[in-house]
Scaffold this motif. Structure first.
Motif, PDB file in Angstrom:
ATOM      1  N   ARG A  89       0.854  -1.197   0.000  1.00 19.92           N
ATOM      2  CA  ARG A  89       0.000   0.000   0.000  1.00 19.92           C
ATOM      3  C   ARG A  89       0.887   1.243   0.000  1.00 19.92           C
ATOM      4  O   ARG A  89       1.900   1.300   0.690  1.00 19.92           O
ATOM      5  N   HIS A 130      -7.465   1.071  -6.136  1.00 19.74           N
ATOM      6  CA  HIS A 130      -7.039   2.454  -5.957  1.00 19.74           C
ATOM      7  C   HIS A 130      -8.243   3.253  -5.516  1.00 19.74           C
ATOM      8  O   HIS A 130      -9.347   3.114  -6.043  1.00 19.74           O
ATOM      9  N   GLU A 147      -4.701   6.501  -2.996  1.00 20.05           N
ATOM     10  CA  GLU A 147      -4.033   5.368  -2.357  1.00 20.05           C
ATOM     11  C   GLU A 147      -4.193   4.138  -3.227  1.00 20.05           C
ATOM     12  O   GLU A 147      -5.260   3.893  -3.779  1.00 20.05           O
ATOM     13  N   GLU A 149      -3.513  -0.138  -3.392  1.00 15.74           N
ATOM     14  CA  GLU A 149      -3.210  -1.394  -2.706  1.00 15.74           C
ATOM     15  C   GLU A 149      -3.065  -2.485  -3.757  1.00 15.74           C
ATOM     16  O   GLU A 149      -3.893  -2.600  -4.658  1.00 15.74           O
TER      17      GLU A 149
END
Length: 193
Positions: A89, A130, A147, A149
């Motif tokens: 992440r 995302h 963000e 992952e």
């Protein structure tokens, strides 16, 4: 990396895998810590967390978890006695918020890292998520938070799993914005992106 003690008499293959993980050559920006491993997924397991840290300000650029499972009975879905389960992440730059290819790019970071370490994983599977958080009202002057992952698993064919850890850490560095390093080159401290 701290290690739990395993008896080679109980599992010589797993002991070889642990040695291989300890011999992995990782970037200096990586903080690797052994954590409790899952106990119900396989007879033998080891788990590690990794943080990619900006050496100039000690800021975490990316974080993740690497789990190695070993079951000598070779579960059918694995296609091997080994399974690597990973999670990564990181926050990304706001300008990528609307990129429709972001998921595919994230997945390519993993496959490229595996390929660069000459790893042909068996039963590679995973997801890229995302998330874009936008602010409104009194907070509308904030840039979007993005963000990503990446969750992935694959099956190594033998106990030589150090290269799998190296590839995953390289991918984690890419997600965190570190430039790639040629083999044998040591990174100098620098700014993110």
């Amino acid at each position: 990396m701290a290690t739990r003690e395993f008896s080679e008499a109980q599992s010589p293959d797993f002991a070889r895998a642990l040695r291989s993980l300890h011999e992995a050559r990782l970037r200096p920006e990586v903080r690797l810590t052994e954590v409790p491993a899952p106990t119900r997924l396989a007879p033998h397991a080891v788990a590690m967390t990794a943080d990619i840290v900006d050496p100039s300000d000690d800021e975490d650029l990316a974080t993740g978890r690497f789990v190695l499972l070993h079951d000598p009975d070779e579960p059918d879905p694995w296609g091997s006695a080994w399974r690597v389960v990973t999670f990564a992440r990181a926050e990304l730059e706001p300008e990528v918020a609307g990129d429709p290819m972001l998921g595919a790019v994230g997945w390519s970071w993993l496959t490229d890292a595996l390929e660069s370490h000459a790893i042909e994983p068996v039963n590679l599977a995973g997801t890229v998520t995302h998330v874009v958080s936008e602010s409104f009202g009194d907070l509308d002057d904030r840039e979007p938070d993005v963000e990503m992952e990446i969750r992935a698993s694959w099956s190594p064919l033998d106990a030589a799993v150090g290269a799998h850890l190296e590839a995953w850490v390289d991918m984690l560095g890419t997600v965190g914005g570190l430039p790639p390093l040629p083999s044998g080159v040591v990174a100098l401290p620098g700014r993110r992106r």
